[in-house]
Motif scaffolding. Sequence first.
Motif, PDB file in Angstrom:
ATOM      1  N   SER A   1     -66.438  11.480   2.838  1.00 20.77           N
ATOM      2  CA  SER A   1     -65.941  11.023   4.140  1.00 20.77           C
ATOM      3  C   SER A   1     -65.538   9.557   4.134  1.00 20.77           C
ATOM      4  CB  SER A   1     -67.024  11.231   5.216  1.00 20.77           C
ATOM      5  OG  SER A   1     -67.349  12.601   5.339  1.00 20.77           O
ATOM      6  N   ASP A   2     -65.760   8.873   3.011  1.00 20.59           N
ATOM      7  CA  ASP A   2     -65.520   7.433   2.953  1.00 20.59           C
ATOM      8  C   ASP A   2     -64.085   7.086   2.583  1.00 20.59           C
ATOM      9  OD1 ASP A   2     -67.940   5.964   3.624  1.00 20.59           O
ATOM     10  OD2 ASP A   2     -68.839   6.985   1.914  1.00 20.59           O
ATOM     11  N   ILE A   3     -63.652   5.932   3.072  1.00 17.18           N
ATOM     12  CA  ILE A   3     -62.387   5.308   2.663  1.00 17.18           C
ATOM     13  C   ILE A   3     -62.775   4.020   1.938  1.00 17.18           C
ATOM     14  CG2 ILE A   3     -60.237   4.249   3.450  1.00 17.18           C
ATOM     15  CD1 ILE A   3     -60.340   6.181   5.838  1.00 17.18           C
ATOM     16  N   PHE A   4     -62.490   3.979   0.663  1.00 16.43           N
ATOM     17  CA  PHE A   4     -63.020   2.938  -0.212  1.00 16.43           C
ATOM     18  C   PHE A   4     -61.907   2.039  -0.732  1.00 16.43           C
ATOM     19  CE2 PHE A   4     -64.363   1.999  -4.764  1.00 16.43           C
ATOM     20  CZ  PHE A   4     -65.129   0.892  -4.414  1.00 16.43           C
ATOM     21  N   TRP A   5     -62.103   0.732  -0.592  1.00 20.47           N
ATOM     22  CA  TRP A   5     -61.124  -0.246  -1.062  1.00 20.47           C
ATOM     23  C   TRP A   5     -61.724  -1.126  -2.142  1.00 20.47           C
ATOM     24  CZ3 TRP A   5     -59.049  -5.088   1.947  1.00 20.47           C
ATOM     25  CH2 TRP A   5     -57.957  -5.626   1.255  1.00 20.47           C
ATOM     26  N   ASN A   6     -61.132  -1.044  -3.325  1.00 19.78           N
ATOM     27  CA  ASN A   6     -61.488  -1.915  -4.438  1.00 19.78           C
ATOM     28  C   ASN A   6     -60.285  -2.798  -4.734  1.00 19.78           C
ATOM     29  OD1 ASN A   6     -62.627  -2.931  -6.967  1.00 19.78           O
ATOM     30  ND2 ASN A   6     -61.212  -1.507  -7.966  1.00 19.78           N
ATOM     31  N   THR A   7     -60.479  -4.116  -4.810  1.00 20.48           N
ATOM     32  CA  THR A   7     -59.346  -5.043  -4.920  1.00 20.48           C
ATOM     33  C   THR A   7     -58.979  -5.398  -6.358  1.00 20.48           C
ATOM     34  OG1 THR A   7     -60.773  -7.019  -4.799  1.00 20.48           O
ATOM     35  CG2 THR A   7     -59.980  -6.079  -2.707  1.00 20.48           C
ATOM     36  N   SER A   8     -59.589  -4.780  -7.343  1.00 23.71           N
ATOM     37  CA  SER A   8     -59.380  -5.159  -8.731  1.00 23.71           C
ATOM     38  C   SER A   8     -57.933  -5.019  -9.187  1.00 23.71           C
ATOM     39  CB  SER A   8     -60.270  -4.306  -9.634  1.00 23.71           C
ATOM     40  OG  SER A   8     -60.047  -4.601 -10.996  1.00 23.71           O
ATOM     41  N   ASP A   9     -57.521  -5.914 -10.081  1.00 25.07           N
ATOM     42  CA  ASP A   9     -56.213  -5.837 -10.734  1.00 25.07           C
ATOM     43  C   ASP A   9     -56.146  -4.562 -11.572  1.00 25.07           C
ATOM     44  OD1 ASP A   9     -54.330  -6.323 -13.107  1.00 25.07           O
ATOM     45  OD2 ASP A   9     -53.890  -8.077 -11.887  1.00 25.07           O
ATOM     46  N   THR A  10     -54.985  -3.931 -11.605  1.00 21.07           N
ATOM     47  CA  THR A  10     -54.831  -2.670 -12.336  1.00 21.07           C
ATOM     48  C   THR A  10     -54.963  -2.835 -13.854  1.00 21.07           C
ATOM     49  OG1 THR A  10     -52.438  -3.003 -12.284  1.00 21.07           O
ATOM     50  CG2 THR A  10     -53.394  -1.570 -10.595  1.00 21.07           C
ATOM     51  N   GLY A  11     -54.952  -4.068 -14.331  1.00 18.29           N
ATOM     52  CA  GLY A  11     -55.061  -4.281 -15.768  1.00 18.29           C
ATOM     53  C   GLY A  11     -56.479  -4.308 -16.291  1.00 18.29           C
ATOM     54  N   TRP A  12     -57.469  -4.304 -15.394  1.00 17.82           N
ATOM     55  CA  TRP A  12     -58.858  -4.467 -15.819  1.00 17.82           C
ATOM     56  C   TRP A  12     -59.639  -3.161 -15.724  1.00 17.82           C
ATOM     57  CZ3 TRP A  12     -57.947  -8.567 -18.158  1.00 17.82           C
ATOM     58  CH2 TRP A  12     -57.251  -9.628 -17.589  1.00 17.82           C
ATOM     59  N   ALA A  13     -60.683  -3.083 -16.532  1.00 19.59           N
ATOM     60  CA  ALA A  13     -61.518  -1.877 -16.551  1.00 19.59           C
ATOM     61  C   ALA A  13     -62.141  -1.600 -15.189  1.00 19.59           C
ATOM     62  CB  ALA A  13     -62.605  -2.015 -17.619  1.00 19.59           C
ATOM     63  N   LYS A  14     -62.393  -2.637 -14.408  1.00 18.02           N
ATOM     64  CA  LYS A  14     -63.004  -2.444 -13.090  1.00 18.02           C
ATOM     65  C   LYS A  14     -62.128  -1.595 -12.180  1.00 18.02           C
ATOM     66  CE  LYS A  14     -66.214  -3.193  -9.995  1.00 18.02           C
ATOM     67  NZ  LYS A  14     -65.666  -2.464  -8.862  1.00 18.02           N
ATOM     68  N   SER A  15     -60.832  -1.623 -12.421  1.00 16.37           N
ATOM     69  CA  SER A  15     -59.952  -0.769 -11.615  1.00 16.37           C
ATOM     70  C   SER A  15     -60.188   0.696 -11.936  1.00 16.37           C
ATOM     71  CB  SER A  15     -58.482  -1.143 -11.862  1.00 16.37           C
ATOM     72  OG  SER A  15     -57.662  -0.598 -10.863  1.00 16.37           O
ATOM     73  N   ALA A  16     -60.434   1.010 -13.207  1.00 14.62           N
ATOM     74  CA  ALA A  16     -60.785   2.384 -13.568  1.00 14.62           C
ATOM     75  C   ALA A  16     -62.126   2.759 -12.959  1.00 14.62           C
ATOM     76  CB  ALA A  16     -60.833   2.539 -15.086  1.00 14.62           C
ATOM     77  N   TRP A  17     -63.098   1.869 -13.057  1.00 10.93           N
ATOM     78  CA  TRP A  17     -64.419   2.097 -12.471  1.00 10.93           C
ATOM     79  C   TRP A  17     -64.314   2.520 -11.005  1.00 10.93           C
ATOM     80  CZ3 TRP A  17     -69.158  -1.468 -13.293  1.00 10.93           C
ATOM     81  CH2 TRP A  17     -69.409  -1.661 -14.642  1.00 10.93           C
ATOM     82  N   SER A  18     -63.669   1.640 -10.214  1.00  8.87           N
ATOM     83  CA  SER A  18     -63.791   1.737  -8.761  1.00  8.87           C
ATOM     84  C   SER A  18     -62.518   2.111  -8.026  1.00  8.87           C
ATOM     85  CB  SER A  18     -64.324   0.405  -8.205  1.00  8.87           C
ATOM     86  OG  SER A  18     -65.625   0.152  -8.691  1.00  8.87           O
TER      87      SER A  18
END
Length: 581
Positions: free
Chosen positions: A267-284
């Motif tokens: 039910s959540d709408i989740f916003w992660n601001t990470s740059d698409t070039g970093w692993a954190k974007s895959a994470w979150s």
Amino acid sequence: MALAAVHFLLKIPSATSLWAPLRRSLQLCSRCYPVRASWSYEAIKQQYRLEVPEYFNFARDVLDRWTEVEKEGKKSKNPALWWVDGAGEEVKWSFEELGVLSRKVSNVLSDACSLQWGDRVILILPRIPEWWLVNVACMRTGTVLIPGTQQLTAKDILHRLQKSKAKCIITDESVAPAVDSVGAECQSLKFKLLVSDSHREGWLNFKDLLKNASSDHHCVTTKCQDPMAIYFTSGTTGSPKMTQHSHSSYGIGLTVSGRYWLDLTSSDIFWNTSDTGWAKSAWSSIFSPWIQGACVFVHKMPHFDPRISLSRFPITVFCSPPTAYRMFVQHKLSSYTFKSLRHCVSAGEPINPDVMEEWKAQTGLDIHEGYGQTETVLICGNFKGMKIKPGSMGKPSPEYDVKIIDENSNILPPGKEGDIAIRVKPTRSPFLFTCYADDPEKTEATIRGDFYVTGDRGMMDEDGYFWFVGRADDVINSAGYRIGPFEVESALVEHPAVVESAVVSSPDPIRGEVVKAFIVLTPDYASHDPEKMMKELQDHVKKVTAPYKYPRKMEFVEQLPKTISGKIRRNELRQKEWRKD
């Protein structure tokens, strides 16, 4: 019952029987949500069980299963992906639409580009919907994805193409000229896909191919330990390394992160601001939210001002480096109403306790800090329902046995500073990177005794909370961007004015820390105006390497502190910086 969401991807004997426990868990999860407040870290740690199947593919075994849940009407009406550009354009895709479009992209990769299982694909795109489609399509085809930030220079791109031997690169008009300038030196590169409405000589047009592609595609069979993605590290004492992850490391390993750190539901709408070039974007922006069936919200901001989006859109969970929170608390938030926001997470660099306290004073919400690396999934976190100690990274994820060790691999007691390490013997976690691709020596160098050594220093207190002390490898973490001193120093030395340089971190009220360069000039340049010289060298670094790596601070010195063997003592310079008022 609260553990059902973790177990749905862990207690599975084979890929063919994956759907049954997944479906059961999705039905159970809706009844688990009201008891979030009673979650116990100790219970999660004690009851955690790990059974990884032989075969697993995230696109088939998770995303396609959520499509079935949608069709059965057992999921909220939220889309899988919700993209806005700030100028009125929006894209909303359900899991079914994501599946159809990603299969079309899979056929583009397989047919138009003749890519096969194991071929490597470099992807350099901003936060646009096509980035997500290519990610999923690479899983479906078994090709190995190599993401990169748009701030990479031609030199950076050349290194990545030559090092990875990538057969295909996918990017847009802003990066294509840099690719063309080095393409002749990359014999492995066979296909170039341009994500654009226009056409470019020597490039296939991604949108044209997608429009005409079939949506009928059979997902390849992948084993859990088959390579799925490669992320280049920030070079510290040499060139960036290729960190290879398997299908299980992210596709299964980020389950605990999505459920207990990010506290996500369908039910959540989740916003992660990470740059698409970093692993954190895959994470979150892919694995953690979609494991939970949550909506991934994406804002293609021309200028970063998350206050506007958090107040305008019904975002429930927000994840960002501390930089965003520092920007927030410098302004009174009383004029903004975050009606839907209920959970906040920070990662990428340590967050100042004062920022956490001010954020809570203004919003009533805690910031749940987490810690991990390109080589790992979440190592430590302040999980939902756990007492937060401001400044602490929290407690270890149940997926890892985390210790503080000394140089002889002895486990240190609480209160003693040492190296943060993860036990890998007798059994190595499938949620660690598999290797530094094509570099067995550097892979082996990460092991000390029975442990994988993170390269970070820390300590554990009497309550089992971990505290970050510093980076043993001198990496600079500025606003969430990890910057290796070696790359900046190498760029500086290329300028005729520089004899030698040393690059360290320096405190900054907004970015946490920034790049500072100590520079010894040649006699011909020593008398030049310092301000003009600084500007010239900054512009030089921006051109030679990625713009975000340039030294924001600079100090001209007659000599650098060195060891007897001639090595620069960066520690001395860094300590000098951080002792300043």
